[in-house]
Write an enzyme that holds these catalytic residues in place. Sequence first.
Site, PDB file in Angstrom:
ATOM      1  CD  GLU A 144      -8.228  11.782   6.083  1.00  0.00           C
ATOM      2  OE1 GLU A 144      -7.368  11.414   5.284  1.00  0.00           O
ATOM      3  OE2 GLU A 144      -8.457  11.189   7.143  1.00  0.00           O
TER       4      GLU A 144
ATOM      5  CG  HIS B 261      -2.613  13.247  11.674  1.00  0.00           C
ATOM      6  ND1 HIS B 261      -1.935  12.060  11.786  1.00  0.00           N
ATOM      7  CD2 HIS B 261      -3.224  13.458  12.869  1.00  0.00           C
ATOM      8  CE1 HIS B 261      -2.125  11.563  12.998  1.00  0.00           C
ATOM      9  NE2 HIS B 261      -2.896  12.393  13.670  1.00  0.00           N
TER      10      HIS B 261
ATOM     11  CG  ASN C 228       1.131  13.616   6.691  1.00  0.00           C
ATOM     12  OD1 ASN C 228       0.767  12.700   5.939  1.00  0.00           O
ATOM     13  ND2 ASN C 228       1.086  13.495   8.009  1.00  0.00           N
TER      14      ASN C 228
ATOM     15  CG  MET D 193       1.358   3.368   7.014  1.00  0.00           C
ATOM     16  SD  MET D 193       0.474   4.498   8.088  1.00  0.00           S
ATOM     17  CE  MET D 193       0.533   3.567   9.589  1.00  0.00           C
TER      18      MET D 193
ATOM     19  N   GLY E 197      -5.282   4.199  -0.414  1.00  0.00           N
ATOM     20  CA  GLY E 197      -5.083   5.214  -1.444  1.00  0.00           C
ATOM     21  C   GLY E 197      -6.333   5.999  -1.809  1.00  0.00           C
TER      22      GLY E 197
ATOM     23  CG  ASN F  82      -6.668  11.168   1.590  1.00  0.00           C
ATOM     24  OD1 ASN F  82      -7.303  12.211   1.547  1.00  0.00           O
ATOM     25  ND2 ASN F  82      -6.679  10.366   2.650  1.00  0.00           N
TER      26      ASN F  82
ATOM     27  CB  ILE G  94       9.241   8.322  10.405  1.00  0.00           C
ATOM     28  CG1 ILE G  94       7.914   8.038  11.117  1.00  0.00           C
ATOM     29  CG2 ILE G  94       9.824   9.659  10.849  1.00  0.00           C
ATOM     30  CD1 ILE G  94       7.953   8.103  12.604  1.00  0.00           C
ATOM     31  CG  LEU G  95       9.597  10.533   4.492  1.00  0.00           C
ATOM     32  CD1 LEU G  95       8.785  11.576   3.740  1.00  0.00           C
ATOM     33  CD2 LEU G  95      10.297   9.580   3.515  1.00  0.00           C
TER      34      LEU G  95
HETATM   35  C1  GRF Z   1      -5.999   8.769   6.120  1.00  0.00           C
HETATM   36  O1  GRF Z   1      -6.895   8.759   7.179  1.00  0.00           O
HETATM   37  C2  GRF Z   1      -4.893   9.777   6.374  1.00  0.00           C
HETATM   38  O2  GRF Z   1      -5.317  10.896   7.097  1.00  0.00           O
HETATM   39  C3  GRF Z   1      -3.916   8.983   7.180  1.00  0.00           C
HETATM   40  O3  GRF Z   1      -3.957   7.686   6.618  1.00  0.00           O
HETATM   41  C4  GRF Z   1      -5.225   7.471   5.992  1.00  0.00           C
HETATM   42  C5  GRF Z   1      -4.961   7.083   4.571  1.00  0.00           C
HETATM   43  O4  GRF Z   1      -6.127   6.669   3.901  1.00  0.00           O
HETATM   44  N1  GRF Z   1      -2.616   9.601   7.193  1.00  0.00           N
HETATM   45  P1  GRF Z   1      -6.084   6.390   2.346  1.00  0.00           P
HETATM   46  O5  GRF Z   1      -4.984   5.359   2.083  1.00  0.00           O
HETATM   47  O6  GRF Z   1      -5.835   7.673   1.630  1.00  0.00           O
HETATM   48  O7  GRF Z   1      -7.446   5.823   2.024  1.00  0.00           O
END
Ligand code: GRF
Length: 193
Positions: A179, A114, A112, A95, A20, A22, A97-98
């Site tokens: 990110e 990535h 999203n 994680m 988490g 992000n 897929i919707l």
């Molecule tokens: C990130 O690298 C994001 O790009 C990918 O999963 C990771 C999630 O990291 N989809 P966090 O849980 O936000 O630390």
Amino acid sequence: MALLIGSRKKRTAVFISGKGSNLKSLIKFSKKKKSPISICLIVSNNYKAKGLIYANIFKIKKKIFSFKNKIFVEKKLISELKKNKIELICLAGFMEILSNHFIKNFSGKILNIHPSLLPKYKGLNTHDRVLKKKEKYSGCTVHYVNSRLDAGRIILQKKVKISENETSKSLSRKILKEEHKLYPNAILKIFNL
Ligand code: GRF
């Protein structure tokens, strides 16, 4: 995505499965005056997700759904999102897929992030694959979610240089740092801010 009307912030849900980081950066961003979003709900498919701690720290409602029976669970999830008047969904390390049905319910409103320069390296274990191919650059991408994995319209990307002796861990750390800036910037961009 329509322009932000007046100063009301869009009611946003963030979906997580893990750390988490992000989510944390999006929460911090949402508290800024210039931010067009307010995070009203945190959704996880994993009750052990470390990121759920931010729901407690920042006093944000959280909901955990086990995705064992996807059709049934998504029905409940959609009604929870509607009940909370959610206008934007940010997937951040989610994680599951919707389904198409779910995506259609929130068409153009799901984002999203990535950890690669899409369309390259869709899917899992991105950093390992990038290093194996001896790429000189990698990066991260924020995109709209459509029915194909990591394939919706790209909103924003950030490139990072791969160092000599880069490991999957060091690359992941480097990209995650980017990110945390890219997701807020992509949100500002979709609202023309
Ligand atoms: C990130 O690298 C994001 O790009 C990918 O999963 C990771 C999630 O990291 N989809 P966090 O849980 O936000 O630390």
